[in-house]
Scaffold this motif. Structure first.
Motif, mmCIF file in Angstrom:
data_model
loop_
_atom_site.group_PDB
_atom_site.id
_atom_site.type_symbol
_atom_site.label_atom_id
_atom_site.label_comp_id
_atom_site.label_asym_id
_atom_site.label_seq_id
_atom_site.Cartn_x
_atom_site.Cartn_y
_atom_site.Cartn_z
ATOM 1 N N ALA A 56 -3.766 12.846 -5.218
ATOM 2 C CA ALA A 56 -4.583 13.142 -6.400
ATOM 3 C C ALA A 56 -4.239 14.525 -6.950
ATOM 4 C CB ALA A 56 -6.069 13.057 -6.053
ATOM 5 N N THR A 57 -4.042 15.482 -6.069
ATOM 6 C CA THR A 57 -3.686 16.846 -6.482
ATOM 7 C C THR A 57 -2.343 16.847 -7.205
ATOM 8 O OG1 THR A 57 -4.939 17.785 -4.644
ATOM 9 C CG2 THR A 57 -3.282 19.198 -5.654
ATOM 10 N N GLU A 58 -1.366 16.106 -6.666
ATOM 11 C CA GLU A 58 -0.050 16.012 -7.313
ATOM 12 C C GLU A 58 -0.172 15.418 -8.713
ATOM 13 O OE1 GLU A 58 2.211 13.544 -4.689
ATOM 14 O OE2 GLU A 58 2.333 15.087 -3.123
ATOM 15 N N LEU A 59 -0.977 14.372 -8.843
ATOM 16 C CA LEU A 59 -1.147 13.715 -10.144
ATOM 17 C C LEU A 59 -1.787 14.653 -11.166
ATOM 18 C CD1 LEU A 59 -2.356 10.232 -8.878
ATOM 19 C CD2 LEU A 59 -0.195 10.702 -10.047
ATOM 20 N N VAL A 60 -2.809 15.394 -10.741
ATOM 21 C CA VAL A 60 -3.485 16.326 -11.653
ATOM 22 C C VAL A 60 -2.548 17.459 -12.041
ATOM 23 C CG1 VAL A 60 -5.365 18.008 -11.844
ATOM 24 C CG2 VAL A 60 -5.816 15.740 -10.897
ATOM 25 N N VAL A 91 0.841 -1.203 0.000
ATOM 26 C CA VAL A 91 0.000 0.000 0.000
ATOM 27 C C VAL A 91 0.876 1.254 0.000
ATOM 28 C CG1 VAL A 91 -1.591 1.354 1.428
ATOM 29 C CG2 VAL A 91 -2.051 -1.061 0.989
ATOM 30 N N GLN A 92 1.874 1.291 0.864
ATOM 31 C CA GLN A 92 2.752 2.463 0.942
ATOM 32 C C GLN A 92 3.446 2.715 -0.388
ATOM 33 O OE1 GLN A 92 3.047 4.636 3.470
ATOM 34 N NE2 GLN A 92 4.341 5.829 2.121
ATOM 35 N N SER A 93 4.009 1.663 -0.955
ATOM 36 C CA SER A 93 4.748 1.795 -2.203
ATOM 37 C C SER A 93 3.849 2.203 -3.367
ATOM 38 C CB SER A 93 5.438 0.469 -2.519
ATOM 39 O OG SER A 93 6.012 0.503 -3.791
ATOM 40 N N ARG A 94 2.746 1.502 -3.538
ATOM 41 C CA ARG A 94 1.861 1.771 -4.680
ATOM 42 C C ARG A 94 1.162 3.123 -4.571
ATOM 43 N NH1 ARG A 94 2.253 -0.790 -9.218
ATOM 44 N NH2 ARG A 94 0.044 -1.091 -9.469
ATOM 45 N N HIS A 95 0.877 3.563 -3.358
ATOM 46 C CA HIS A 95 0.259 4.883 -3.186
ATOM 47 C C HIS A 95 1.283 5.972 -3.488
ATOM 48 C CE1 HIS A 95 -2.329 8.026 -1.652
ATOM 49 N NE2 HIS A 95 -1.360 8.418 -0.844
ATOM 50 N N THR A 96 2.476 5.804 -2.945
ATOM 51 C CA THR A 96 3.509 6.828 -3.087
ATOM 52 C C THR A 96 4.076 6.898 -4.501
ATOM 53 O OG1 THR A 96 4.127 6.537 -0.776
ATOM 54 C CG2 THR A 96 5.731 7.644 -2.189
ATOM 55 N N TYR A 97 4.452 5.753 -5.063
ATOM 56 C CA TYR A 97 5.184 5.754 -6.328
ATOM 57 C C TYR A 97 4.318 5.538 -7.562
ATOM 58 C CZ TYR A 97 9.009 5.550 -3.058
ATOM 59 O OH TYR A 97 9.858 5.824 -2.025
ATOM 60 N N SER A 98 3.166 4.892 -7.407
ATOM 61 C CA SER A 98 2.298 4.661 -8.565
ATOM 62 C C SER A 98 1.049 5.523 -8.532
ATOM 63 C CB SER A 98 1.893 3.185 -8.631
ATOM 64 O OG SER A 98 3.022 2.379 -8.818
ATOM 65 N N GLY A 99 0.855 6.260 -7.453
ATOM 66 C CA GLY A 99 -0.287 7.160 -7.367
ATOM 67 C C GLY A 99 -1.620 6.442 -7.325
ATOM 68 N N LYS A 100 -1.688 5.311 -6.643
ATOM 69 C CA LYS A 100 -2.929 4.547 -6.569
ATOM 70 C C LYS A 100 -3.785 5.027 -5.409
ATOM 71 C CE LYS A 100 -1.957 1.591 -9.838
ATOM 72 N NZ LYS A 100 -2.798 1.201 -10.921
ATOM 73 N N ILE A 160 -3.523 5.236 4.912
ATOM 74 C CA ILE A 160 -3.782 6.335 3.972
ATOM 75 C C ILE A 160 -5.069 7.015 4.409
ATOM 76 C CG2 ILE A 160 -4.275 6.972 1.594
ATOM 77 C CD1 ILE A 160 -2.851 4.432 0.729
ATOM 78 N N ASP A 161 -4.969 8.234 4.905
ATOM 79 C CA ASP A 161 -6.192 8.949 5.270
ATOM 80 C C ASP A 161 -6.666 9.770 4.076
ATOM 81 O OD1 ASP A 161 -4.686 11.312 5.235
ATOM 82 O OD2 ASP A 161 -4.476 11.391 7.409
ATOM 83 N N SER A 162 -7.832 10.354 4.209
ATOM 84 C CA SER A 162 -8.425 11.074 3.073
ATOM 85 C C SER A 162 -7.566 12.262 2.655
ATOM 86 C CB SER A 162 -9.845 11.520 3.401
ATOM 87 O OG SER A 162 -9.847 12.363 4.531
ATOM 88 N N GLU A 163 -6.859 12.868 3.605
ATOM 89 C CA GLU A 163 -6.001 14.007 3.255
ATOM 90 C C GLU A 163 -4.800 13.549 2.425
ATOM 91 O OE1 GLU A 163 -5.189 17.657 2.498
ATOM 92 O OE2 GLU A 163 -6.969 17.101 3.639
ATOM 93 N N ASP A 164 -4.215 12.401 2.787
ATOM 94 C CA ASP A 164 -3.106 11.837 1.996
ATOM 95 C C ASP A 164 -3.569 11.521 0.578
ATOM 96 O OD1 ASP A 164 -1.318 11.830 4.136
ATOM 97 O OD2 ASP A 164 -1.795 9.770 4.709
ATOM 98 N N GLU A 165 -4.742 10.926 0.491
ATOM 99 C CA GLU A 165 -5.274 10.542 -0.812
ATOM 100 C C GLU A 165 -5.552 11.786 -1.666
ATOM 101 O OE1 GLU A 165 -8.072 6.944 -2.352
ATOM 102 O OE2 GLU A 165 -8.857 8.111 -0.683
ATOM 103 N N ARG A 166 -6.125 12.801 -1.055
ATOM 104 C CA ARG A 166 -6.423 14.048 -1.775
ATOM 105 C C ARG A 166 -5.131 14.726 -2.236
ATOM 106 N NH1 ARG A 166 -10.826 17.098 -2.092
ATOM 107 N NH2 ARG A 166 -10.536 19.235 -2.736
ATOM 108 N N GLY A 190 -16.114 11.701 -6.558
ATOM 109 C CA GLY A 190 -16.328 12.993 -5.901
ATOM 110 C C GLY A 190 -15.024 13.729 -5.653
ATOM 111 N N MET A 191 -14.051 13.008 -5.105
ATOM 112 C CA MET A 191 -12.753 13.632 -4.847
ATOM 113 C C MET A 191 -12.088 14.041 -6.154
ATOM 114 S SD MET A 191 -9.258 12.163 -3.162
ATOM 115 C CE MET A 191 -9.960 11.851 -1.579
ATOM 116 N N ALA A 192 -12.201 13.202 -7.161
ATOM 117 C CA ALA A 192 -11.577 13.486 -8.453
ATOM 118 C C ALA A 192 -12.124 14.789 -9.030
ATOM 119 C CB ALA A 192 -11.806 12.334 -9.426
#
Length: 181
Positions: A122-126, A78-87, A113-119, A157-159
């Motif tokens: 997502a912001t970085e990816l956009v 989870v840590q790796s895929r969220h951080t490096y793959s933006g999942k 991963i809390d909602s703030e981390d996820e947001r 919604g977040m997207a």
């Protein structure tokens, strides 16, 4: 019928899956590439023809010595895929399920991963995508960016919120740049 090489003949006697030592060696080779779940290793052993009894003993022993631990695997994945793959969480939950991780371990791992981390991710990816995306047609840009986030497992919604926020921010940054004033 394809001929087997001499190496294959020594590794796996005809009609058998192989010995416990050979199964352990296969698992250790697989674990040198990356961490793997118990289910992944079990599946690979079965594909190679090892008996369920041998597989179970080898995996139990690897678990005892700490080389196979589904809870640790899930945390790392989870840590790796969220951080490096933006999942996003949804995509990560599906990946963990495919890897054979139980609901309890998956939930614990996803809780990091809390909602703030996820947001924030997502912001970085956009923001990164906006550097190369033409926003001449705002509706088209919104569709493409929201689709990108959806494919990565972020909620709709977040997207939409993140995309609107970033496009508004981009508009603020370019306001007045092309004025004749």
């Amino acid at each position: 019928m394809p001929r087997s090489t001499s190496r294959e003949a020594t590794v796996r006697p005809t009609g058998e899956g192989g010995t416990e030592t050979q199964a352990k060696e296969l698992c250790l080779r697989l674990l040198t590439d990356r961490a793997r779940s118990r289910a992944e290793l079990s599946e690979r052993l079965a594909k190679k023809g090892y008996s369920a009894d041998i597989s179970e003993r080898v995996l139990d022993r690897l678990s005892e010595v700490g080389l196979v631990n589904d809870a640790d695997f899930a945390q790392q994945w989870v840590q790796s895929r969220h951080t490096y793959s933006g999942k996003g969480k949804r995509a990560l939950a599906m990946e963990l399920r495919r890897k054979g991780i139980g609901q309890e371990h998956a939930s614990e791992a996803l809780a990091q991963i809390d909602s703030e981390d996820e947001r924030e991710r997502a912001t970085e990816l956009v923001a990164k995508k906006l550097r190369t995306l033409s926003v001449d047609d705002r509706d088209r840009a919104v569709r493409r960016l929201v689709s990108m986030l959806a494919r990565r497992g972020f909620s709709q919604g977040m997207a939409f919120e993140v995309v609107k926020e970033q496009l508004d921010h981009l508009g603020d940054d370019t306001d007045g740049m092309f004025d004749d004033g």
